[in-house]
Design an enzyme around this catalytic site. Sequence first.
Site, PDB file in Angstrom:
ATOM      1  N   ASN A  34      -6.180  23.334  23.335  1.00  0.00           N
ATOM      2  CA  ASN A  34      -7.419  22.886  23.977  1.00  0.00           C
ATOM      3  C   ASN A  34      -8.511  22.493  22.998  1.00  0.00           C
ATOM      4  O   ASN A  34      -9.436  21.759  23.356  1.00  0.00           O
ATOM      5  CB  ASN A  34      -7.955  23.989  24.893  1.00  0.00           C
ATOM      6  CG  ASN A  34      -7.148  24.122  26.163  1.00  0.00           C
ATOM      7  OD1 ASN A  34      -6.398  23.219  26.519  1.00  0.00           O
ATOM      8  ND2 ASN A  34      -7.284  25.252  26.838  1.00  0.00           N
ATOM      9  N   HIS A  80      13.533   9.247  12.490  1.00  0.00           N
ATOM     10  CA  HIS A  80      12.897   7.988  12.111  1.00  0.00           C
ATOM     11  C   HIS A  80      11.611   8.288  11.348  1.00  0.00           C
ATOM     12  O   HIS A  80      10.826   9.146  11.745  1.00  0.00           O
ATOM     13  CB  HIS A  80      12.604   7.150  13.351  1.00  0.00           C
ATOM     14  CG  HIS A  80      13.839   6.636  14.006  1.00  0.00           C
ATOM     15  ND1 HIS A  80      14.144   5.295  14.079  1.00  0.00           N
ATOM     16  CD2 HIS A  80      14.881   7.285  14.596  1.00  0.00           C
ATOM     17  CE1 HIS A  80      15.309   5.145  14.699  1.00  0.00           C
ATOM     18  NE2 HIS A  80      15.768   6.337  15.020  1.00  0.00           N
ATOM     19  N   LYS A 135      21.024  -3.948  20.749  1.00  0.00           N
ATOM     20  CA  LYS A 135      20.055  -4.765  21.482  1.00  0.00           C
ATOM     21  C   LYS A 135      20.800  -5.743  22.395  1.00  0.00           C
ATOM     22  O   LYS A 135      21.916  -6.129  22.079  1.00  0.00           O
ATOM     23  CB  LYS A 135      19.172  -5.552  20.499  1.00  0.00           C
ATOM     24  CG  LYS A 135      18.471  -4.711  19.436  1.00  0.00           C
ATOM     25  CD  LYS A 135      17.375  -3.857  20.015  1.00  0.00           C
ATOM     26  CE  LYS A 135      16.654  -3.086  18.902  1.00  0.00           C
ATOM     27  NZ  LYS A 135      15.569  -2.234  19.415  1.00  0.00           N
ATOM     28  N   ASP A 153      19.233   2.917  22.023  1.00  0.00           N
ATOM     29  CA  ASP A 153      17.785   2.835  21.941  1.00  0.00           C
ATOM     30  C   ASP A 153      17.181   4.057  22.621  1.00  0.00           C
ATOM     31  O   ASP A 153      17.785   4.656  23.508  1.00  0.00           O
ATOM     32  CB  ASP A 153      17.278   1.552  22.604  1.00  0.00           C
ATOM     33  CG  ASP A 153      15.911   1.166  22.087  1.00  0.00           C
ATOM     34  OD1 ASP A 153      14.926   1.678  22.633  1.00  0.00           O
ATOM     35  OD2 ASP A 153      15.827   0.381  21.128  1.00  0.00           O
ATOM     36  N   THR A 197      20.599  -0.329  15.829  1.00  0.00           N
ATOM     37  CA  THR A 197      20.274  -0.071  17.227  1.00  0.00           C
ATOM     38  C   THR A 197      20.794  -1.227  18.076  1.00  0.00           C
ATOM     39  O   THR A 197      20.521  -2.389  17.778  1.00  0.00           O
ATOM     40  CB  THR A 197      18.755   0.063  17.410  1.00  0.00           C
ATOM     41  OG1 THR A 197      18.263   1.063  16.513  1.00  0.00           O
ATOM     42  CG2 THR A 197      18.411   0.448  18.838  1.00  0.00           C
ATOM     43  N   LYS A 221      17.864  -3.658  24.213  1.00  0.00           N
ATOM     44  CA  LYS A 221      17.832  -2.213  24.398  1.00  0.00           C
ATOM     45  C   LYS A 221      18.120  -1.801  25.838  1.00  0.00           C
ATOM     46  O   LYS A 221      18.607  -0.702  26.083  1.00  0.00           O
ATOM     47  CB  LYS A 221      16.483  -1.649  23.954  1.00  0.00           C
ATOM     48  CG  LYS A 221      15.280  -2.208  24.706  1.00  0.00           C
ATOM     49  CD  LYS A 221      13.986  -1.493  24.312  1.00  0.00           C
ATOM     50  CE  LYS A 221      13.558  -1.805  22.900  1.00  0.00           C
ATOM     51  NZ  LYS A 221      12.274  -1.164  22.564  1.00  0.00           N
ATOM     52  N   HIS A 227      14.889  10.680  17.535  1.00  0.00           N
ATOM     53  CA  HIS A 227      13.949   9.563  17.606  1.00  0.00           C
ATOM     54  C   HIS A 227      12.560  10.112  17.893  1.00  0.00           C
ATOM     55  O   HIS A 227      12.408  11.103  18.595  1.00  0.00           O
ATOM     56  CB  HIS A 227      14.365   8.559  18.678  1.00  0.00           C
ATOM     57  CG  HIS A 227      13.665   7.240  18.528  1.00  0.00           C
ATOM     58  ND1 HIS A 227      12.372   7.034  18.968  1.00  0.00           N
ATOM     59  CD2 HIS A 227      14.057   6.073  17.960  1.00  0.00           C
ATOM     60  CE1 HIS A 227      12.010   5.791  18.682  1.00  0.00           C
ATOM     61  NE2 HIS A 227      13.011   5.188  18.061  1.00  0.00           N
ATOM     62  N   ARG A 228      11.547   9.436  17.342  1.00  0.00           N
ATOM     63  CA  ARG A 228      10.175   9.938  17.458  1.00  0.00           C
ATOM     64  C   ARG A 228       9.339   9.156  18.473  1.00  0.00           C
ATOM     65  O   ARG A 228       8.123   9.048  18.313  1.00  0.00           O
ATOM     66  CB  ARG A 228       9.495   9.929  16.092  1.00  0.00           C
ATOM     67  CG  ARG A 228       9.440   8.558  15.420  1.00  0.00           C
ATOM     68  CD  ARG A 228       8.692   8.617  14.094  1.00  0.00           C
ATOM     69  NE  ARG A 228       8.564   7.292  13.485  1.00  0.00           N
ATOM     70  CZ  ARG A 228       7.742   7.007  12.479  1.00  0.00           C
ATOM     71  NH1 ARG A 228       6.982   7.966  11.966  1.00  0.00           N
ATOM     72  NH2 ARG A 228       7.674   5.793  11.975  1.00  0.00           N
TER      73      ARG A 228
END
Length: 481
Positions: free
Chosen positions: A123, A327, A175, A203, A173, A177, A294-295
């Site tokens: 908080n 990543h 594609k 992805d 990756t 995606k 993955h971020r």
Amino acid sequence: MSPQTETKASVGFKAGVKEYKLTYYTPEYETKDTDILAAFRVTPQPGVPPEEAGAAVAAESSTGTWTAVWTDGLTSLDRYKGRCYHIEPVPGEENQYIAYVAYPLDLFEEGSVTNMFTSIVGNVFGFKALRALRLEDLRVPPAYIKTFQGPPHGIQVERDKLNKYGRPLLGCTIKPKLGLSAKNYGRAVYECLRGGLDFTKDDENVNSQPFMRWRDRFCFCAEALFKAQAETGEIKGHYLNATAGTCEEMIKRAVFARELGVPIVMHDYLTGGFTANTSLAHYCRDNGLLLHIHRAMHAVIDRQKNHGMHFRVLAKGLRMSGGDHIHAGTVVGKLEGERDITLGFVDLLRDDFIEKDRSRGIYFTQDWVSLPGVIPVASGGIHVWHMPALTEIFGDDSVLQFGGGTLGHPWGNAPGAVANRVALEACVKARNEGRDLAAEGNEIIREASKWSPELAAACEVWKEIRFNFEAMDKLDKEKDL
């Protein structure tokens, strides 16, 4: 916060509001080896002294609240309170400070990144006395680190599992995606892997949508990688995204991946949550699965200079929670990442001991006490001309991931993979011969392209592509007058 007249209660309790700095600003405090230390970038509201702002952060992220409460007398605040022990102005910024806060270890549940962040970045980030607040770095003591499993396997174990040494790993990756059927998706995976890549990747958006349900995707991708393995004699992997709407469903998908015999699964750790991620990391270690992280959503938290949380903190949290890859930006591609700062948190991911180095944004010395390392993944807008720079910047313990830089090849996926593998092998060979990748990179790629028509075609397609935008995340420096 302005002091207020205190009212003495009948039992001796003094009710009312008092300045935070009277209790929580302690410049004489000597930090303990067991303290969790935090560096906050604090921007106080006009009229709020920096000492009061720093003390407010320490209070609201530990034992304090806006007014004195009678239950304070039932515990030892000196034992449990956070302390703002040092404040320094930020170079080149007006009314902005770095406030250093020490937290006693007993404030945190063992082995819980969730609890650690709930306290430290809870908080307090909405506190009205502050215009903005950013957590720049954490020092996590060995005593707390040892309560975490960390990455399921770590860098050396992954190399042993894959039987791949002496070079960065290559990924892609798939594609587009979203929108491919499971069978066409599996075909794209096969073409990339047989062309020379080590990994292909779901992805982060791909979970289990109407156009491609997760079980179908898992089956077709497993078929693709086993076929590519048989043809190339190399171990291959596809990051099967196990992220789901519930932890139970996530684990169910990971179990199915293990039953298929694939080597690696994937999780979106910020949108999925640290609790889910830690649960999956424990499952992966127990069952021999590598875990790619993955971020997605990180830039919502870390992009702004004065508010949020720096990615180096998210990276430390991930290493504690567990993941074998994450990543980490590219420095040279389309996504955010200044070189010194990026290499700072790359070292925090990989190395066992990292010294304080403010020139790279590292505020504290960090000892990981043999917690396994995480492989950084460079991904986003990179292609064959970037290969020398990426090899030089990230070194061998990295994954270089080319999505459009593979699938955008004019001859198709497999030739795109060939082009990237040839470029990488040329750069590693040149480096091992003592050549300067930074100075001779383009020449090295041109020489290799003479013997690889696939690489020559890739060089022609992407020769003019640049992403020349200034990074938002930069080191603090004095401004020129």
